[in-house]
Write a protein that holds these residues in place. Structure first.
Motif, PDB file in Angstrom:
ATOM      1  N   GLU A 159       0.852  -1.187   0.000  1.00 21.95           N
ATOM      2  CA  GLU A 159       0.000   0.000   0.000  1.00 21.95           C
ATOM      3  C   GLU A 159       0.888   1.237   0.000  1.00 21.95           C
ATOM      4  O   GLU A 159       1.917   1.282   0.682  1.00 21.95           O
ATOM      5  N   ILE A 160       0.481   2.241  -0.774  1.00 21.75           N
ATOM      6  CA  ILE A 160       1.281   3.439  -0.976  1.00 21.75           C
ATOM      7  C   ILE A 160       0.619   4.607  -0.277  1.00 21.75           C
ATOM      8  O   ILE A 160      -0.580   4.867  -0.455  1.00 21.75           O
ATOM      9  N   TYR A 161       1.403   5.327   0.531  1.00 19.83           N
ATOM     10  CA  TYR A 161       0.903   6.493   1.242  1.00 19.83           C
ATOM     11  C   TYR A 161       1.818   7.677   0.946  1.00 19.83           C
ATOM     12  O   TYR A 161       3.021   7.624   1.233  1.00 19.83           O
ATOM     13  N   THR A 162       1.255   8.738   0.370  1.00 16.30           N
ATOM     14  CA  THR A 162       2.068   9.916   0.085  1.00 16.30           C
ATOM     15  C   THR A 162       2.451  10.599   1.395  1.00 16.30           C
ATOM     16  O   THR A 162       1.715  10.560   2.388  1.00 16.30           O
ATOM     17  N   LEU A 163       3.605  11.243   1.370  1.00 19.59           N
ATOM     18  CA  LEU A 163       4.150  11.896   2.558  1.00 19.59           C
ATOM     19  C   LEU A 163       4.173  13.407   2.353  1.00 19.59           C
ATOM     20  O   LEU A 163       4.290  13.888   1.208  1.00 19.59           O
ATOM     21  N   PRO A 164       4.094  14.178   3.441  1.00 19.58           N
ATOM     22  CA  PRO A 164       3.964  15.640   3.321  1.00 19.58           C
ATOM     23  C   PRO A 164       5.271  16.383   3.066  1.00 19.58           C
ATOM     24  O   PRO A 164       5.318  17.606   3.197  1.00 19.58           O
ATOM     25  N   VAL A 165       6.326  15.676   2.740  1.00 19.60           N
ATOM     26  CA  VAL A 165       7.603  16.303   2.423  1.00 19.60           C
ATOM     27  C   VAL A 165       8.087  15.746   1.090  1.00 19.60           C
ATOM     28  O   VAL A 165       7.597  14.716   0.612  1.00 19.60           O
TER      29      VAL A 165
ATOM     30  N   LEU B  79      15.105  12.798   3.571  1.00 15.27           N
ATOM     31  CA  LEU B  79      16.061  13.321   4.554  1.00 15.27           C
ATOM     32  C   LEU B  79      15.389  14.213   5.587  1.00 15.27           C
ATOM     33  O   LEU B  79      15.831  14.289   6.740  1.00 15.27           O
ATOM     34  N   ASP B  80      14.309  14.891   5.189  1.00 17.62           N
ATOM     35  CA  ASP B  80      13.580  15.728   6.143  1.00 17.62           C
ATOM     36  C   ASP B  80      12.971  14.870   7.249  1.00 17.62           C
ATOM     37  O   ASP B  80      12.973  15.254   8.424  1.00 17.62           O
TER      38      ASP B  80
ATOM     39  N   LYS C 102      12.525   6.342  15.876  1.00 14.18           N
ATOM     40  CA  LYS C 102      12.861   5.613  14.666  1.00 14.18           C
ATOM     41  C   LYS C 102      12.139   6.240  13.473  1.00 14.18           C
ATOM     42  O   LYS C 102      10.997   6.695  13.598  1.00 14.18           O
ATOM     43  N   VAL C 103      12.806   6.226  12.335  1.00 20.59           N
ATOM     44  CA  VAL C 103      12.205   6.788  11.123  1.00 20.59           C
ATOM     45  C   VAL C 103      10.924   6.037  10.783  1.00 20.59           C
ATOM     46  O   VAL C 103       9.903   6.640  10.425  1.00 20.59           O
ATOM     47  N   ILE C 104      10.948   4.723  10.909  1.00 17.12           N
ATOM     48  CA  ILE C 104       9.782   3.925  10.560  1.00 17.12           C
ATOM     49  C   ILE C 104       8.599   4.233  11.479  1.00 17.12           C
ATOM     50  O   ILE C 104       7.441   4.259  11.038  1.00 17.12           O
ATOM     51  N   ASP C 105       8.873   4.517  12.749  1.00 18.27           N
ATOM     52  CA  ASP C 105       7.793   4.863  13.681  1.00 18.27           C
ATOM     53  C   ASP C 105       7.195   6.220  13.327  1.00 18.27           C
ATOM     54  O   ASP C 105       5.968   6.415  13.399  1.00 18.27           O
ATOM     55  N   LEU C 106       8.040   7.165  12.958  1.00 18.50           N
ATOM     56  CA  LEU C 106       7.560   8.489  12.569  1.00 18.50           C
ATOM     57  C   LEU C 106       6.672   8.398  11.330  1.00 18.50           C
ATOM     58  O   LEU C 106       5.603   9.021  11.272  1.00 18.50           O
ATOM     59  N   ILE C 107       7.094   7.622  10.350  1.00 25.40           N
ATOM     60  CA  ILE C 107       6.300   7.487   9.127  1.00 25.40           C
ATOM     61  C   ILE C 107       4.973   6.796   9.427  1.00 25.40           C
ATOM     62  O   ILE C 107       3.911   7.207   8.927  1.00 25.40           O
ATOM     63  N   ASN C 108       5.007   5.760  10.225  1.00 26.22           N
ATOM     64  CA  ASN C 108       3.749   5.079  10.587  1.00 26.22           C
ATOM     65  C   ASN C 108       2.791   6.039  11.280  1.00 26.22           C
ATOM     66  O   ASN C 108       1.569   5.964  11.074  1.00 26.22           O
ATOM     67  N   ASN C 109       3.327   6.935  12.078  1.00 27.37           N
ATOM     68  CA  ASN C 109       2.483   7.919  12.754  1.00 27.37           C
ATOM     69  C   ASN C 109       1.898   8.914  11.758  1.00 27.37           C
ATOM     70  O   ASN C 109       0.734   9.335  11.891  1.00 27.37           O
ATOM     71  N   ILE C 110       2.677   9.281  10.743  1.00 29.84           N
ATOM     72  CA  ILE C 110       2.208  10.233   9.733  1.00 29.84           C
ATOM     73  C   ILE C 110       1.065   9.644   8.912  1.00 29.84           C
ATOM     74  O   ILE C 110       0.080  10.327   8.593  1.00 29.84           O
ATOM     75  N   ILE C 111       1.170   8.363   8.556  1.00 31.41           N
ATOM     76  CA  ILE C 111       0.211   7.771   7.618  1.00 31.41           C
ATOM     77  C   ILE C 111      -0.936   7.028   8.291  1.00 31.41           C
ATOM     78  O   ILE C 111      -1.827   6.521   7.602  1.00 31.41           O
TER      79      ILE C 111
END
Length: 299
Positions: free
Chosen positions: A24-30, A34-35, A46-55
């Motif tokens: 599944e593809i989720y667009t990100l707000p940046v 690197l941001d 963790k980067v993966i935790d931050l992304i999971n929180n965003i999506i």
């Protein structure tokens, strides 16, 4: 969790997106991963935790991966590469340098066992090609091959935050003629490709268990298939990065290719129209077609 970049059909603008294990593809707000890496570092997460929180409350993108026009997953300002990091690579380089006298000892044997690895600049952002785009064969070489490699995606501090797939086109005859010709054997317009995704290090338990597969097709017929694993690496990944960082500037988003263990037969050379597929488990398959016509260097 993987990171991709692609062109949105409606706006023709690049988008950054996360791809889950379920594709599944989720667009990100940046626009640049690197941001997110920097934000995660500042928040000690963790980067993966931050992304999971965003999506977590988002809807997936309607198109599938196969329908997207992929870009390089990061615009690497520089792509560096390591040589002779696998036994197979050392043997191939020796063959080139000695006209097939495999029992001869060369500087490739020495660098294979030396403390200092071979490092060289392979490409820049402007020279690096996206998945499914054409690569160019060098016009003054008669012996060219792809070198399928695991790429390390780095922060400006030299921290590995992701892995990608690299296609390092190389001229075996030019390098074999004289080691001082290495830049010409490695660097020319459209001789490097990265993609299709960045696999975050947070999602990888052991980077020495990646399986690498390279397939070459000519007129839709499979001409060559080779397999290897990163467990065959003669050096550690952090060791290679440490030498890249030594007295050097590592720009954020730099990619370090870690060498190849898959070499086609000595009688093989790429030809116009050949299709190269390089697959690394968990990351995806990088596909490029090679062309002989270098009409223009712009992407």
């Amino acid at each position: 969790m993987r990171i991709i970049r692609f062109i949105q059909k409606e706006t023709q603008k690049p988008l950054l997106a996360a791809v889950t294990d379920q594709n599944e593809i989720y667009t990100l707000p940046v626009s640049n991963v690197l941001d997110i890496v920097e934000h995660a570092k500042q928040n000690k997460s963790k980067v993966i935790d931050l992304i999971n929180n965003i999506i977590k409350d988002s809807l997936p993108y309607p198109d599938s991966l196969e329908e997207l026009e992929l870009l390089t997953p990061i615009e690497a300002p520089e792509v560096w590469a390591c040589g002779v990091t696998y036994q197979k690579s050392k043997e191939a380089r020796n063959y080139e340098a000695t006209n097939g006298k495999l029992d001869a000892t060369t500087f490739y044997d020495k660098v294979y066992d030396a403390e200092r690895p071979e490092l060289f600049l392979k490409s820049t952002k402007e020279r690096t090609i996206a998945p499914n785009k054409d690569l160019y064969l060098r016009s003054d070489s008669n012996w060219q091959i792809p070198e399928p490699e695991l790429g390390l995606v780095l922060t400006g501090d030299g921290e590995i935050f992701g892995y990608t797939v690299g296609n390092d086109l190389s001229c075996r005859d030019i390098e074999g003629e004289n080691p001082l010709y290495l830049p010409q054997a490695k660097i020319w317009a459209r001789s490097c490709s990265l993609g299709p995704a960045i696999l975050l290090t947070d999602a990888v338990e052991d980077p020495y268990k990646f399986e690498i597969i390279c397939r070459i097709y000519r007129d839709e017929e499979l001409l060559f298939e080779g397999r290897a694993t990163t467990g065959q690496l003669h050096r550690r990944l952090d060791e290679l990065v440490s030498f890249l960082k030594r007295d050097n500037i590592v720009f954020p988003g730099t990619v370090l290719l870690t060498g190849t263990c898959i070499v086609p037969p000595n009688e093989f050379t790429l030809a116009d129209g050949d299709k190269i597929e390089i697959e690394i488990s968990g990351i995806g398959t990088l596909v490029n077609v090679v062309k002989t016509q270098v009409a223009k260097v712009a992407q």
